[in-house]
Design an enzyme around this catalytic site. Structure first.
Site, mmCIF file in Angstrom:
data_model
loop_
_atom_site.group_PDB
_atom_site.id
_atom_site.type_symbol
_atom_site.label_atom_id
_atom_site.label_comp_id
_atom_site.label_asym_id
_atom_site.label_seq_id
_atom_site.Cartn_x
_atom_site.Cartn_y
_atom_site.Cartn_z
ATOM 1 N N GLU A 118 0.817 -1.215 0.000
ATOM 2 C CA GLU A 118 0.000 0.000 0.000
ATOM 3 C C GLU A 118 0.852 1.267 0.000
ATOM 4 O O GLU A 118 0.488 2.260 -0.617
ATOM 5 C CB GLU A 118 -0.961 0.007 1.208
ATOM 6 C CG GLU A 118 -2.064 -1.045 1.130
ATOM 7 C CD GLU A 118 -2.982 -0.855 -0.081
ATOM 8 O OE1 GLU A 118 -3.075 0.270 -0.591
ATOM 9 O OE2 GLU A 118 -3.584 -1.843 -0.522
ATOM 10 N N CYS A 162 -19.356 -3.751 -18.158
ATOM 11 C CA CYS A 162 -19.442 -3.398 -16.735
ATOM 12 C C CYS A 162 -20.652 -4.061 -16.086
ATOM 13 O O CYS A 162 -21.767 -3.992 -16.622
ATOM 14 C CB CYS A 162 -19.548 -1.883 -16.595
ATOM 15 S SG CYS A 162 -19.736 -1.377 -14.881
ATOM 16 N N CYS A 218 -14.125 0.711 -15.060
ATOM 17 C CA CYS A 218 -14.608 2.089 -14.965
ATOM 18 C C CYS A 218 -13.393 3.019 -14.904
ATOM 19 O O CYS A 218 -13.125 3.678 -13.910
ATOM 20 C CB CYS A 218 -15.488 2.247 -13.725
ATOM 21 S SG CYS A 218 -16.420 3.790 -13.741
ATOM 22 N N CYS A 233 -26.482 2.288 -14.132
ATOM 23 C CA CYS A 233 -25.479 3.355 -13.970
ATOM 24 C C CYS A 233 -26.015 4.676 -14.543
ATOM 25 O O CYS A 233 -26.341 4.772 -15.726
ATOM 26 C CB CYS A 233 -24.185 2.959 -14.676
ATOM 27 S SG CYS A 233 -22.958 4.277 -14.658
ATOM 28 N N CYS A 287 -17.798 0.426 -20.495
ATOM 29 C CA CYS A 287 -19.189 0.272 -20.031
ATOM 30 C C CYS A 287 -19.877 -0.997 -20.575
ATOM 31 O O CYS A 287 -20.637 -1.638 -19.843
ATOM 32 C CB CYS A 287 -20.005 1.514 -20.369
ATOM 33 S SG CYS A 287 -19.358 2.992 -19.593
HETATM 34 S S1 SF4 Z 1 -21.358 1.580 -16.690
HETATM 35 FE FE1 SF4 Z 1 -21.010 3.188 -15.185
HETATM 36 S S2 SF4 Z 1 -19.888 2.218 -13.533
HETATM 37 FE FE2 SF4 Z 1 -19.763 0.887 -15.324
HETATM 38 S S3 SF4 Z 1 -17.885 1.432 -16.389
HETATM 39 FE FE3 SF4 Z 1 -19.514 2.637 -17.291
HETATM 40 S S4 SF4 Z 1 -19.528 4.545 -16.139
HETATM 41 FE FE4 SF4 Z 1 -18.375 3.076 -14.911
#
Ligand code: SF4
Length: 373
Positions: A57, A223, A212, A229, A220
């Site tokens: 860390e 994701c 993200c 989102c 996205c």
């Molecule tokens: S959908 Fe939303 S949370 Fe997912 S990568 Fe895209 S901006 Fe980020």
């Protein structure tokens, strides 16, 4: 926190759903992704030894994981325990740290290793509050160690977390303000899977680092949070998170004079509260603007050297960007017949000893070019 919040005028105005159901959905989807699709592999993941987690860390503060990886391996091999690190010479640790920057991290790490090894008899603190008292450790690092090593219910909040939360929930509060920090910290705490804090923290950091990602590069389509989102649905991915102000970047001009007398060179150690503290360097002339060889010849140093007729040879320049400043370094070399007394903290060092000293990364490139390494 209320169930709904509203974005400010700079964004399309609509309700941001903060309901318990949506928060639960966020945590469950994130954890499901972590256990089924998160393939990010790093040697300190799944590590339970607080000493090794702490080392990783500290290295990862202000450093990307891939850049920090070889340093983590070098440090844990050279110092497999906190006692081994406490017993090392500062100079040896700085040498291992060379190239990573922000040397205060290394200095604080050594001080903390000696405190744990001596005062605490080798026992790493095991509460969030006690970990937070250690030198060089802030709330983020303390939460990471507390959750990864001891499973304590502490949520990490770093740049990755700000990004994921602001986008998913559509929060446009600047994350670097007092109010923003508080808002994100409270939300992170509410979202934490308290029975599985290590996995949750790892999941949100990995999602921020691999899916993200900053700017418009977010992945996205892959994701796990896309369905709900806000940033994705409102086409605001590149606009979030919001930072309050840009940090002013100052330029500094360093002129390094490598003065050589036979097989010796003049080397000094940087002291005072400035960058690269405790590292070594050749004679330095800092100025408000770039200087050339003829400007440098007017420096009082040349009187001490007794060589008014010699002109330093320009060897090249390097620019290095740090967080709040850009360092423009210009390199010059100069040969004099024999060592003379020079005002300052430095001394004449044999060329063969340069390999054992720690230098800032910028200087390593220069000294390597001169075949001194
Ligand atoms: S959908 Fe939303 S949370 Fe997912 S990568 Fe895209 S901006 Fe980020």
């Amino acid at each position: 926190m209320s169930d709904f919040a509203f974005l400010s005028d700079s964004f399309a105005t609509f309700a941001v759903e903060m309901s318990p159901a949506n928060r639960k959905y966020f945590t469950e989807e994130l954890m499901r992704w972590h256990s089924t699709a998160n393939t990010r592999s790093l040697p300190w993941k799944e590590e339970k030894d607080p000493y090794k987690i702490w080392v990783s860390e500290i290295i990862l503060q202000q450093t990307r994981a891939l850049q920090g990886l070889p340093y983590y391996l070098k440090f844990t091999e050279a110092y497999p325990s906190v006692h081994a690190m406490a017993a090392t010479k500062d100079e040896d640790a700085f040498r291992l740290w060379q190239g990573l920057g922000y040397y205060n991290r290394c200095k604080n790490m050594l001080a903390t290793a000696r405190h744990i090894s001596g005062d605490l008899k080798g026992k790493f603190p095991d509460t969030y509050e006690d970990i937070l008292t250690l030198k060089g450790i802030g709330p983020y690092t303390a939460a990471a160690i507390a959750s990864f090593a001891y499973g304590l219910p502490q949520a990490v909040v770093d740049g990755n977390v700000y990004r994921v939360l602001s986008r998913y929930f559509g929060i446009d509060t600047p994350f670097d303000t007092t109010g923003g920090k508080k808002q994100f910290a409270e939300l992170a705490k509410e979202l934490l899977d308290k029975n599985n804090s290590a996995a949750y923290n790892q999941a949100i950091m990995d999602l921020g680092a691999t899916v993200c990602t900053p700017g418009a590069s977010a992945d996205c389509p892959n994701c796990p949070l896309q369905k709900k989102c806000v940033a994705y649905k409102q086409d605001m991915v590149a606009l979030l998170p919001v930072k309050s102000k840009k940090t002013e970047v100052k330029k500094r001009f360093f002129h390094y004079l490598l003065i050589q007398a036979g097989n010796k060179v003049w080397i000094q150690k940087r002291s005072g509260k400035d960058i690269w503290q405790n590292l070594h360097e050749p004679y330095l002339v800092e100025a408000e603007q770039p200087l050339d060889s003829s400007d440098l010849k007017k420096h009082p140093l040349f009187k001490q050297l007794g060589i008014a007729d010699l002109t330093p040879e320009y060897e090249g320049s390097l620019s290095q960007r740090l967080t709040h400043r850009i360092i423009e370094s210009r390199f010059f070399s100069l040969s004099i017949p024999k060592p003379v007394s020079i005002t300052g903290e430095g001394s004449w060092q044999p060329l063969s000893s340069l390999k054992k000293l720690a230098f800032p990364k910028t200087l390593v490139s220069f000294l390597e070019k001169k075949l001194y390494f």
